[in-house]
Write an enzyme that holds these catalytic residues in place. Structure first.
Site, PDB file in Angstrom:
ATOM      1  N   HIS A  48      -7.587   2.440   4.084  1.00 56.96           N
ATOM      2  CA  HIS A  48      -7.192   3.168   5.556  1.00 56.96           C
ATOM      3  C   HIS A  48      -8.463   3.365   6.327  1.00 56.96           C
ATOM      4  O   HIS A  48      -8.458   3.422   7.377  1.00 56.96           O
ATOM      5  CB  HIS A  48      -6.600   4.601   5.186  1.00 56.96           C
ATOM      6  N   CYS A  55     -11.308   2.808   0.423  1.00 54.91           N
ATOM      7  CA  CYS A  55      -9.781   3.101   0.693  1.00 54.91           C
ATOM      8  C   CYS A  55      -9.708   2.231   2.068  1.00 54.91           C
ATOM      9  O   CYS A  55     -10.385   2.164   3.192  1.00 54.91           O
ATOM     10  CB  CYS A  55      -9.495   4.453   1.157  1.00 54.91           C
ATOM     11  N   CYS A  60      -4.538  -1.369  -1.880  1.00 51.38           N
ATOM     12  CA  CYS A  60      -4.627   0.169  -2.060  1.00 51.38           C
ATOM     13  C   CYS A  60      -5.492   0.298  -2.980  1.00 51.38           C
ATOM     14  O   CYS A  60      -5.433  -0.147  -3.958  1.00 51.38           O
ATOM     15  CB  CYS A  60      -3.341   0.675  -2.174  1.00 51.38           C
ATOM     16  N   ASP A 117       0.822  -1.108   0.038  1.00 51.49           N
ATOM     17  CA  ASP A 117       0.055  -0.137   0.029  1.00 51.49           C
ATOM     18  C   ASP A 117       0.941   1.340   0.016  1.00 51.49           C
ATOM     19  O   ASP A 117       2.243   1.148   0.270  1.00 51.49           O
ATOM     20  CB  ASP A 117      -0.820  -0.081   1.212  1.00 51.49           C
ATOM     21  N   SER A 118       0.430   2.244  -0.323  1.00 49.39           N
ATOM     22  CA  SER A 118       1.068   3.644   0.041  1.00 49.39           C
ATOM     23  C   SER A 118       1.663   3.718   1.245  1.00 49.39           C
ATOM     24  O   SER A 118       2.604   4.490   1.581  1.00 49.39           O
ATOM     25  CB  SER A 118       0.228   4.938  -0.538  1.00 49.39           C
ATOM     26  N   GLU A 164      -2.434   7.600   8.857  1.00 53.75           N
ATOM     27  CA  GLU A 164      -0.972   7.340   9.139  1.00 53.75           C
ATOM     28  C   GLU A 164      -0.361   8.123  10.272  1.00 53.75           C
ATOM     29  O   GLU A 164       0.884   7.521  10.664  1.00 53.75           O
ATOM     30  CB  GLU A 164      -0.526   7.987   7.866  1.00 53.75           C
TER      31      GLU A 164
END
Length: 259
Positions: free
Chosen positions: A181, A179, A69, A6-7, A147
């Site tokens: 996240h 997403c 992602c 993932d990013s 994050e």
């Protein structure tokens, strides 16, 4: 081994589901934090970066790659499948089940701007939501809050409420998370929606797909359930400090320069 990237740290929501479904498999997770977030990057840049990561993970012995992602899936999953000799699993918003289960005929999809504007999401809408009104809403600032490990701060609550509160007046009955996240913010979303609005997280469906593909391709885990965590950021401490919060236990983190 199973590899995923993932990013940043959002794909750990997929890691949790895959690890729970396949506890005997080794898993390598790569967070491309040097390039996080992907949402503001061009499609060409995301493809180039994803191929570089995919080739590295394949060189490390990956039997299967999970693009954990949504933004990377929409931009690069086709290129990864073309260039890698292993199965590649992408993630996408659970529009199909949300639309099929809707009673009011109105659902919402929460994702990054890049994902919501992608051809892949439009194709999902055309194919599965023809009779349903779909409200597309970006979770502005949500990735950054996850994050940073701020899953319950005042700022995070404000940013979640700014997106979700107006939806409560729209007669929706399902929300699809687009997403990886965003599942980490599910408790805050549910506080606002209550039980009357269903929340779809695709992680368990991804885990079932991974299990199915491994069986189809005759892959065997050898019973070695070791886990590797890699970041492309030079400092491993931020990711290492977040693992107990996001997956419930800590691990050493390696730094990798993919420039």
């Amino acid at each position: 081994m199973i590899a995923m990237f993932d990013s940043g740290l959002g794909g750990l929501s997929i890691w949790r589901a895959v690890q729970a479904a396949l506890p005997d498999w080794p898993i390598t997770y790569l967070a491309d934090q040097a390039y996080c977030p992907y949402g503001g990057r061009s499609k060409a840049e995301i493809i180039e970066r994803s191929l570089k990561i995919g080739r590295y993970l394949h060189s490390q012995g990956a039997s299967l790659l999970v693009v954990a992602c949504n933004t990377a899936t929409t931009a690069a999953v086709a290129a990864l499948r073309q260039h890698l000799p292993i199965p590649v699993v992408g993630v996408e918003p659970a529009i199909k089940p949300a639309a099929a289960a809707s009673r009011t005929g109105r659902i919402a999809v929460l994702a990054t701007q890049a994902t919501l504007a992608s051809e892949r999401v439009q194709a999902l809408l055309d194919k599965h939501a023809g009779e349903v009104d779909v409200l597309r809403r970006p979770g502005l600032g949500w990735v950054e809050q996850v994050e940073a490990g701020e899953l319950d701060s005042a700022l995070t609550r404000a940013r979640v409420a700014a997106v979700v509160q107006p939806l409560l007046q729209e007669n929706i009955d399902h929300i699809a998370l687009g997403c990886t996240h965003y599942p980490f913010l599910s408790p805050l979303i549910r506080e606002l929606t209550g039980p009357q609005i269903a929340l779809y997280d695709p992680a368990e469906a991804i885990a079932r797909r991974v299990d199915s593909l491994l069986l189809q391709h005759g892959s065997d885990s050898m019973g070695d359930h070791c886990y590797r965590f890699i970041t492309t950021a030079p400092d491993t401490q931020p990711m290492a400090s977040m693992l107990p919060l996001l997956i419930g236990h800590g691990h050493a983190v390696e730094s990798l320069n993919l420039e």
